[in-house]
Design a protein around this motif. Structure first.
Motif, PDB file in Angstrom:
ATOM      1  N   GLU A  13       0.830  -1.203   0.000  1.00  0.00           N
ATOM      2  CA  GLU A  13       0.000   0.000   0.000  1.00  0.00           C
ATOM      3  C   GLU A  13       0.868   1.258   0.000  1.00  0.00           C
ATOM      4  O   GLU A  13       0.565   2.247  -0.689  1.00  0.00           O
ATOM      5  CB  GLU A  13      -0.913  -0.010   1.230  1.00  0.00           C
ATOM      6  CG  GLU A  13      -1.882   1.155   1.309  1.00  0.00           C
ATOM      7  CD  GLU A  13      -2.860   1.180   0.151  1.00  0.00           C
ATOM      8  OE1 GLU A  13      -3.258   2.285  -0.257  1.00  0.00           O
ATOM      9  OE2 GLU A  13      -3.207   0.085  -0.352  1.00  0.00           O
ATOM     10  N   THR A  14       1.952   1.232   0.753  1.00  0.00           N
ATOM     11  CA  THR A  14       2.869   2.377   0.800  1.00  0.00           C
ATOM     12  C   THR A  14       3.455   2.659  -0.575  1.00  0.00           C
ATOM     13  O   THR A  14       3.511   3.810  -1.026  1.00  0.00           O
ATOM     14  CB  THR A  14       4.005   2.103   1.807  1.00  0.00           C
ATOM     15  OG1 THR A  14       3.444   1.888   3.106  1.00  0.00           O
ATOM     16  CG2 THR A  14       4.964   3.277   1.876  1.00  0.00           C
ATOM     17  N   PHE A  15       3.894   1.624  -1.259  1.00  0.00           N
ATOM     18  CA  PHE A  15       4.501   1.805  -2.582  1.00  0.00           C
ATOM     19  C   PHE A  15       3.460   2.187  -3.630  1.00  0.00           C
ATOM     20  O   PHE A  15       3.777   2.879  -4.604  1.00  0.00           O
ATOM     21  CB  PHE A  15       5.243   0.543  -3.001  1.00  0.00           C
ATOM     22  CG  PHE A  15       6.390   0.197  -2.097  1.00  0.00           C
ATOM     23  CD1 PHE A  15       7.226   1.184  -1.611  1.00  0.00           C
ATOM     24  CD2 PHE A  15       6.630  -1.111  -1.708  1.00  0.00           C
ATOM     25  CE1 PHE A  15       8.276   0.881  -0.771  1.00  0.00           C
ATOM     26  CE2 PHE A  15       7.688  -1.420  -0.870  1.00  0.00           C
ATOM     27  CZ  PHE A  15       8.507  -0.422  -0.395  1.00  0.00           C
ATOM     28  N   ARG A  16       2.223   1.741  -3.439  1.00  0.00           N
ATOM     29  CA  ARG A  16       1.173   2.106  -4.385  1.00  0.00           C
ATOM     30  C   ARG A  16       0.946   3.623  -4.363  1.00  0.00           C
ATOM     31  O   ARG A  16       0.719   4.255  -5.398  1.00  0.00           O
ATOM     32  CB  ARG A  16      -0.120   1.371  -4.036  1.00  0.00           C
ATOM     33  CG  ARG A  16      -1.216   1.550  -5.093  1.00  0.00           C
ATOM     34  CD  ARG A  16      -2.487   0.802  -4.734  1.00  0.00           C
ATOM     35  NE  ARG A  16      -2.263  -0.631  -4.732  1.00  0.00           N
ATOM     36  CZ  ARG A  16      -2.406  -1.404  -3.658  1.00  0.00           C
ATOM     37  NH1 ARG A  16      -2.765  -0.877  -2.506  1.00  0.00           N
ATOM     38  NH2 ARG A  16      -2.195  -2.698  -3.730  1.00  0.00           N
ATOM     39  N   ASN A  17       1.011   4.217  -3.185  1.00  0.00           N
ATOM     40  CA  ASN A  17       0.870   5.669  -3.076  1.00  0.00           C
ATOM     41  C   ASN A  17       2.039   6.395  -3.739  1.00  0.00           C
ATOM     42  O   ASN A  17       1.881   7.489  -4.284  1.00  0.00           O
ATOM     43  CB  ASN A  17       0.786   6.079  -1.598  1.00  0.00           C
ATOM     44  CG  ASN A  17      -0.455   5.526  -0.918  1.00  0.00           C
ATOM     45  OD1 ASN A  17      -1.460   5.254  -1.585  1.00  0.00           O
ATOM     46  ND2 ASN A  17      -0.400   5.333   0.388  1.00  0.00           N
ATOM     47  N   LEU A  18       3.224   5.776  -3.708  1.00  0.00           N
ATOM     48  CA  LEU A  18       4.399   6.403  -4.318  1.00  0.00           C
ATOM     49  C   LEU A  18       4.278   6.463  -5.833  1.00  0.00           C
ATOM     50  O   LEU A  18       4.776   7.390  -6.467  1.00  0.00           O
ATOM     51  CB  LEU A  18       5.663   5.618  -3.957  1.00  0.00           C
ATOM     52  CG  LEU A  18       6.442   5.990  -2.697  1.00  0.00           C
ATOM     53  CD1 LEU A  18       7.720   5.181  -2.637  1.00  0.00           C
ATOM     54  CD2 LEU A  18       6.768   7.473  -2.680  1.00  0.00           C
ATOM     55  N   ARG A  19       3.644   5.458  -6.420  1.00  0.00           N
ATOM     56  CA  ARG A  19       3.626   5.346  -7.883  1.00  0.00           C
ATOM     57  C   ARG A  19       2.831   6.459  -8.547  1.00  0.00           C
ATOM     58  O   ARG A  19       2.905   6.631  -9.761  1.00  0.00           O
ATOM     59  CB  ARG A  19       3.068   3.976  -8.291  1.00  0.00           C
ATOM     60  CG  ARG A  19       4.008   2.828  -7.936  1.00  0.00           C
ATOM     61  CD  ARG A  19       3.560   1.515  -8.542  1.00  0.00           C
ATOM     62  NE  ARG A  19       4.487   0.458  -8.224  1.00  0.00           N
ATOM     63  CZ  ARG A  19       4.310  -0.425  -7.256  1.00  0.00           C
ATOM     64  NH1 ARG A  19       3.221  -0.371  -6.512  1.00  0.00           N
ATOM     65  NH2 ARG A  19       5.199  -1.364  -7.007  1.00  0.00           N
ATOM     66  N   THR A  20       2.052   7.199  -7.772  1.00  0.00           N
ATOM     67  CA  THR A  20       1.277   8.293  -8.354  1.00  0.00           C
ATOM     68  C   THR A  20       2.121   9.554  -8.517  1.00  0.00           C
ATOM     69  O   THR A  20       1.653  10.533  -9.096  1.00  0.00           O
ATOM     70  CB  THR A  20       0.061   8.609  -7.462  1.00  0.00           C
ATOM     71  OG1 THR A  20       0.514   9.006  -6.154  1.00  0.00           O
ATOM     72  CG2 THR A  20      -0.848   7.399  -7.340  1.00  0.00           C
ATOM     73  N   LYS A  21       3.341   9.540  -8.025  1.00  0.00           N
ATOM     74  CA  LYS A  21       4.198  10.731  -8.044  1.00  0.00           C
ATOM     75  C   LYS A  21       5.271  10.574  -9.120  1.00  0.00           C
ATOM     76  O   LYS A  21       5.958   9.572  -9.185  1.00  0.00           O
ATOM     77  CB  LYS A  21       4.852  10.943  -6.680  1.00  0.00           C
ATOM     78  CG  LYS A  21       3.833  11.081  -5.532  1.00  0.00           C
ATOM     79  CD  LYS A  21       4.513  11.248  -4.195  1.00  0.00           C
ATOM     80  CE  LYS A  21       3.502  11.278  -3.058  1.00  0.00           C
ATOM     81  NZ  LYS A  21       2.629  12.460  -3.127  1.00  0.00           N
ATOM     82  N   GLY A  22       5.404  11.606  -9.949  1.00  0.00           N
ATOM     83  CA  GLY A  22       6.424  11.567 -10.991  1.00  0.00           C
ATOM     84  C   GLY A  22       7.807  11.852 -10.457  1.00  0.00           C
ATOM     85  O   GLY A  22       8.805  11.355 -10.969  1.00  0.00           O
ATOM     86  N   LYS A  23       7.883  12.685  -9.413  1.00  0.00           N
ATOM     87  CA  LYS A  23       9.166  13.024  -8.808  1.00  0.00           C
ATOM     88  C   LYS A  23       9.006  13.010  -7.301  1.00  0.00           C
ATOM     89  O   LYS A  23       8.004  13.487  -6.757  1.00  0.00           O
ATOM     90  CB  LYS A  23       9.627  14.407  -9.289  1.00  0.00           C
ATOM     91  CG  LYS A  23      11.019  14.782  -8.807  1.00  0.00           C
ATOM     92  CD  LYS A  23      11.446  16.129  -9.378  1.00  0.00           C
ATOM     93  CE  LYS A  23      12.853  16.482  -8.891  1.00  0.00           C
ATOM     94  NZ  LYS A  23      13.293  17.804  -9.423  1.00  0.00           N
ATOM     95  N   LEU A  24       9.989  12.476  -6.605  1.00  0.00           N
ATOM     96  CA  LEU A  24       9.906  12.344  -5.149  1.00  0.00           C
ATOM     97  C   LEU A  24      10.657  13.482  -4.471  1.00  0.00           C
ATOM     98  O   LEU A  24      11.815  13.763  -4.799  1.00  0.00           O
ATOM     99  CB  LEU A  24      10.488  10.998  -4.705  1.00  0.00           C
ATOM    100  CG  LEU A  24       9.802   9.737  -5.221  1.00  0.00           C
ATOM    101  CD1 LEU A  24      10.436   8.504  -4.611  1.00  0.00           C
ATOM    102  CD2 LEU A  24       8.315   9.751  -4.928  1.00  0.00           C
ATOM    103  N   THR A  25       9.984  14.114  -3.519  1.00  0.00           N
ATOM    104  CA  THR A  25      10.632  15.135  -2.704  1.00  0.00           C
ATOM    105  C   THR A  25      11.136  14.494  -1.412  1.00  0.00           C
ATOM    106  O   THR A  25      10.820  13.328  -1.111  1.00  0.00           O
ATOM    107  CB  THR A  25       9.641  16.263  -2.369  1.00  0.00           C
ATOM    108  OG1 THR A  25       8.580  15.709  -1.545  1.00  0.00           O
ATOM    109  CG2 THR A  25       9.045  16.855  -3.639  1.00  0.00           C
ATOM    110  N   ALA A  26      11.895  15.273  -0.639  1.00  0.00           N
ATOM    111  CA  ALA A  26      12.384  14.768   0.655  1.00  0.00           C
ATOM    112  C   ALA A  26      11.216  14.433   1.575  1.00  0.00           C
ATOM    113  O   ALA A  26      11.265  13.462   2.335  1.00  0.00           O
ATOM    114  CB  ALA A  26      13.287  15.816   1.301  1.00  0.00           C
ATOM    115  N   ALA A  27      10.125  15.214   1.475  1.00  0.00           N
ATOM    116  CA  ALA A  27       8.938  14.952   2.303  1.00  0.00           C
ATOM    117  C   ALA A  27       8.298  13.617   1.913  1.00  0.00           C
ATOM    118  O   ALA A  27       7.839  12.856   2.783  1.00  0.00           O
ATOM    119  CB  ALA A  27       7.938  16.091   2.150  1.00  0.00           C
ATOM    120  N   ASP A  28       8.265  13.326   0.595  1.00  0.00           N
ATOM    121  CA  ASP A  28       7.710  12.044   0.133  1.00  0.00           C
ATOM    122  C   ASP A  28       8.534  10.878   0.674  1.00  0.00           C
ATOM    123  O   ASP A  28       7.985   9.859   1.127  1.00  0.00           O
ATOM    124  CB  ASP A  28       7.702  11.988  -1.395  1.00  0.00           C
ATOM    125  CG  ASP A  28       6.737  13.002  -2.004  1.00  0.00           C
ATOM    126  OD1 ASP A  28       5.734  13.321  -1.343  1.00  0.00           O
ATOM    127  OD2 ASP A  28       7.012  13.469  -3.121  1.00  0.00           O
TER     128      ASP A  28
END
Length: 516
Positions: A13-28
């Motif tokens: 579930e954690t990684f599924r939320n990540l996949r919606t982001k094109g670029k990761l910030t430090a907060a992500d």
């Protein structure tokens, strides 16, 4: 694998939320690491292990390897996978066999951790590999421990040395020493010593285990630990490491529904590799532990390699080649299907095999609802047929189907469904064997058949056309569509005159789109 079910769900579930982001910030990254930390702590992973693990993941996730990645989310999953492999021991470690037989393997662990059952599982696996193991009943403390080992040895088809009745009678150190001597005389190349379990970290029993080790000088000391033990796993493992100094770890009861943090803690805390994983109560439910494959299972990435290995053990290569030839020549029968089903059952639980496929963690309910007895029902129906009926299902008329249903304890509907599914499967496999693309019922052709996409596109265009309620106007609209999709030039790029549709064409189009 039920033990890591909750942990796997949380991480997925954690990684599924990540996949919606094109670029990761430090907060992500911080949010993801925070969720991973909570998931691991909820799974009873030791706190020092969690801290070290999340620190490494955060450091790498904020580094250049993620910033420069085309898909940052997938890169983070890869980092977590690699770090999981690290805390699970890194590389696989096999049993170390002595240069001069017999190889002595001593088992240690808490009472109830599954040592005696594991002794039988290990003996059976070694027998398959061409070894001649001897089980030594040195657990003289627990009531009926000797009898239990005798039963397990009989089920595994292994020899046993049990001179004492147990139940508090006999000297376990002397039994272990004599057992090794007996194995040497009788030319057994492996000795498995089952020692007494401890209710806790007891000094007296720990000394007994230490004395057995000194007396037998084992090549391997395997610490069997219950995967459901929770946070106490680390303290227990450390105590046994100091008292007995084991060389490897065996995880038992990985089919349980506990949180399974012991598996992620023991190897990292003790520095000793996990060699085996026990995944069920049957004597065949024992797997060599692969850290990379276990990490993939936890992250719901599947374990195809283990599945392939199990298939290779269960299926005969020559037989598989013959079956492939039968598919290609359209001579595959229900008798062949029955043989294949028998080999499939040798691989073990269908639920376990399906659970090794990538993404099956998201289909947990479907797996739970899967009834493994369906194979037995199918087998009963086929065995109720005569040889002629198995080889040629086309002869199955109504009376024959009724007889088969009664003979198998099923209904005529069940028999009809089996024959129908067999016909569909045989056609699909015949297509595949000839290099074609199977047409799955309800799904259409699979893969990229030449022209298939263009046909689907044309059909989609036809479906999306807005139609008038007036039949005459509807025919005119259809004519306009036909004209727009007609070829507008020759093969050399020269314009071609467009011809209006004939009355016959209009009638045909009206019949297609209207009620005509």
């Amino acid at each position: 694998m039920a033990t890591f079910g909750t942990l796997s769900d949380r991480l997925t579930e954690t990684f599924r939320n990540l996949r919606t982001k094109g670029k990761l910030t430090a907060a992500d990254v911080d949010g993801t690491v925070r969720e991973i930390r909570r998931a691991l702590l909820d799974a009873d992973v030791a706190l020092p292990v969690v801290k070290e693990f999340t620190a490494k993941v955060r450091e790498r996730a904020l580094g250049d390897e993620v910033n420069r990645a085309l898909n940052p989310a997938q890169q983070v999953v890869q980092i977590v996978n690699e770090e999981l492999v690290g805390i699970l021991g890194g590389e696989q470690r096999r049993l170390q066999f002595a240069k001069n037989p017999p190889t002595v393997i001593m088992l240690a662990g808490l009472q109830g951790s599954g040592k005696t059952t594991f002794a039988g599982k290990l003996a059976k696996q070694l027998e398959k590999d061409g070894h001649t193991p001897l089980l030594v009943a040195a657990d003289l403390q627990r009531p009926n421990a000797v009898n239990q080992l005798q039963v397990v040895a009989q089920q595994a088809g292994a020899a046993i040395y049990a001179p004492e009745p147990g139940n508090g009678i006999g000297n376990p150190v002397q039994v272990a020493r004599d057992g090794v001597d007996t194995a040497r005389r009788q030319q057994h190349d492996v000795v498995i010593i089952d020692t007494a379990g401890r209710l806790g970290v007891e000094a007296e029993l720990m000394k007994q285990a230490s004395d057995i080790r000194k007396a037998t000088n084992p090549d391997e000391v395997l610490f069997v630990i219950d995967a459901m033990i929770g946070q106490d796993a680390v303290n227990t493992a450390k105590a046994f490491q100091e008292g007995v100094d084991f060389t490897g770890v065996v995880l038992s009861k990985l089919d349980g529904d506990a949180r399974g943090g012991a598996a992620l803690s023991v190897a990292s805390v003790t520095g000793r590799p996990i060699i085996y994983a026990s995944t069920g109560e049957g004597l065949d439910d024992l797997e060599a532990f692969h850290p990379d494959r276990m990490a993939s299972r936890i992250l719901d990435l599947g374990d195809i390699l283990t599945l392939i290995e199990q298939a290779q053990q269960a299926f005969d290569e020559d037989e598989a080649r013959k079956v492939a030839e039968k598919f290609a020549t359209d001579s595959f029968t229900l008798e062949d299907f029955l043989d294949q089903m028998q080999q499939l059952k040798k691989m073990g639980s269908m639920k376990k095999m399906l659970g090794m496929l990538p993404g099956m963690g998201q289909m947990k309910q479907q797996l739970e609802d899967f009834d493994e007895r369906e194979l037995d029902r199918t087998e009963a129906i086929i065995r109720s047929m005569t040889p002629v009926e198995r080889r040629n299902p086309k002869v199955l008329n109504g009376s024959r189907r009724l007889r088969i249903a009664r003979g198998s304890g099923m209904t005529v509907t069940d028999v009809n469904q089996l024959v129908q599914r067999f016909d569909q499967a045989a056609k699909m496999m015949k297509t595949v064997a000839r290099g074609g693309v199977p047409n799955i019922p309800g799904m259409g052709p699979m893969g990229g058949k030449p022209g298939a996409s263009s046909k689907r596109g044309k059909q989609a265009k036809k479906r999306n056309v807005s139609r008038s309620g007036n039949p005459a106007k509807r025919a005119a609209e259809a004519a306009g569509i036909a004209a727009s999709t007609a070829p507008t030039g020759s093969g050399f790029g020269l314009g071609a005159a467009q011809q209006a549709p004939s009355e016959a064409d209009l009638a045909q189009i009206q019949k297609l789109f209207g009620k005509g």
